[in-house]
Design a protein around this motif. Sequence first.
Motif, PDB file in Angstrom:
ATOM      1  N   HIS A 126       0.841  -1.205   0.000  1.00 38.51           N
ATOM      2  CA  HIS A 126       0.000   0.000   0.000  1.00 38.51           C
ATOM      3  C   HIS A 126       0.879   1.260   0.000  1.00 38.51           C
ATOM      4  O   HIS A 126       0.398   2.344  -0.287  1.00 38.51           O
ATOM      5  CB  HIS A 126      -0.903  -0.006   1.239  1.00 38.51           C
ATOM      6  N   ARG A 127       2.162   1.113   0.375  1.00 43.11           N
ATOM      7  CA  ARG A 127       3.104   2.249   0.396  1.00 43.11           C
ATOM      8  C   ARG A 127       3.986   2.120  -0.851  1.00 43.11           C
ATOM      9  O   ARG A 127       5.212   1.957  -0.753  1.00 43.11           O
ATOM     10  CB  ARG A 127       3.934   2.151   1.693  1.00 43.11           C
ATOM     11  N   ASP A 167       7.126  -4.772   7.860  1.00 41.13           N
ATOM     12  CA  ASP A 167       7.315  -5.622   9.037  1.00 41.13           C
ATOM     13  C   ASP A 167       5.969  -6.138   9.554  1.00 41.13           C
ATOM     14  O   ASP A 167       5.885  -7.232  10.111  1.00 41.13           O
ATOM     15  CB  ASP A 167       8.101  -4.900  10.144  1.00 41.13           C
ATOM     16  N   GLY A 168       4.911  -5.367   9.328  1.00 41.22           N
ATOM     17  CA  GLY A 168       3.578  -5.840   9.721  1.00 41.22           C
ATOM     18  C   GLY A 168       3.147  -7.026   8.873  1.00 41.22           C
ATOM     19  O   GLY A 168       2.615  -8.017   9.380  1.00 41.22           O
TER      20      GLY A 168
END
Length: 331
Positions: A69-70, A149-150
Motif C-alpha cells: 500500500h506504500r 514488518d507488519g
Amino acid sequence: MTEPQKLTNDQLLSLFERMTLIRLMEERLRADAAAGKLPGAVHLYIGQEAVAVGVCANLRDTDWITSTHRGHGHFLAKGGDPKAMMAEIWGKRTGICKGMGGSMHVADLSKGILGANGIVGGGFAIATGAALTAKLSGNGRVAVAFFGDGAANQGVFMECLNVSSLWQLPLVFVCEYNHFCEFTPTVTVTSGEIADRAKAFKIPAEIVDGNDALAVSNAAAKAIEWARSGKGPAFIEARTYRIQGHLESEDLFLSGGKYREIQEIDEWRKRDPIARLREHLLSANVATASRLDEVSAKIARTVEDAVRFAEAGEPADPELTFDVMFSGQKP
Ligand SMILES: Cc1ncc(C[n+]2csc(CCOP(=O)(O)OP(=O)(O)O)c2C)c(N)n1
C-alpha cells in the motif's frame, strides 16, 4: 558475489537521482493531500527511499516486483513514469491504470511492476507465482517481493517462504522494517527476528541498514545474483523508519492521540538516507555540491510537470470498470 559491490560514479549519481525523485514526488503529494486536492488516501515512503532504489538498481527491466500500500517508491525505483503515477493518484484517465486504481494500486506490467496492493501481504503470493513462471519458463527473470514488518505476521508469508525454498524459486524477499504497523510499534506484535523466519526455511537472510543506499544495494546485488543463478530465494531485512504518518490523514482520526514521540522521529531524521548518500558523494568526490543541486532542481521540474499533467487529465471514467476489471463480461 563475495566482494563488496563497486559502483561507478554514474551508478552512484543515479541512486541519488532516483531517491530524490521519490522524495520530491512524495513531498508534493504530502502538500496536495493536506490541501485536499487528492481523491484518496496516500501512504508516503519518505525516509525509506534507499530500500526501493538500492534494490531496484540491481534489477533488469524484465524482472518483476510486487509492492505494498506504500508503493510509490517501488513504482518509481523500478522505472515507472512519474507523470503516469501522479495522474493515477489524482484519479485521472491519463493515469497508469486509467485512474481506476489510485495510490494503492499503481502498476505497470511493461516495467515488471506487478502492482501496489491494498491487502497487507498481498504481494507475497503474486511474487512467488511470478518466480515460479520464471523458473518453469527458464526466462532468467527474478521476482522481488517488497513488504512491511507488519506483513511479516501474515500467514501467507510462511507459505511463500516454504514453497519458494522447496521449489528453489528465483525470488528475493525484501522486508522494510520501518518500525510500525499502522499505529502499533512492531516490537509489541512481533516475536523474534523476522530474518530468522527465512533462515528456518534455509533461505539465506541478511539484515542491513535500510537508510544506507550502498549497503542495501550491496545486499541486493548478492541476493539477486543468488536467486538468478538458480540457488533459490534470498531474504533481506532493511532496517528503516517511517517518517510520515501511516497515512496522510491520520491526525484527523487519531484525534490528538499519539503512538510515537516526536524525538524518535527527529533521531531518525538525522539518518536521512538522501542526506547520507549526498554526504558520501561529496566526500568521495563523485560530484560537487552544485552538480547535486542541479540534479535536485531538474527533479523538481519533473515533479512539477507530473503535477501539471495530472491536473490537466480528465477524471476516470467509471464505465471503464467493465474493460479493466472484467474481461469480456459484465458482472
Ligand atoms: C489483510 C489486511 N489486513 C489489515 C489491513 C489494514 N492495514 C493497512 S496497512 C496496515 C499496516 C501494515 O504494516 P506494514 O506491513 O509494516 O507496512 P507499513 O505500513 O509499515 O509500510 C494494516 C494493518 C489491510 N490493508 N489488509
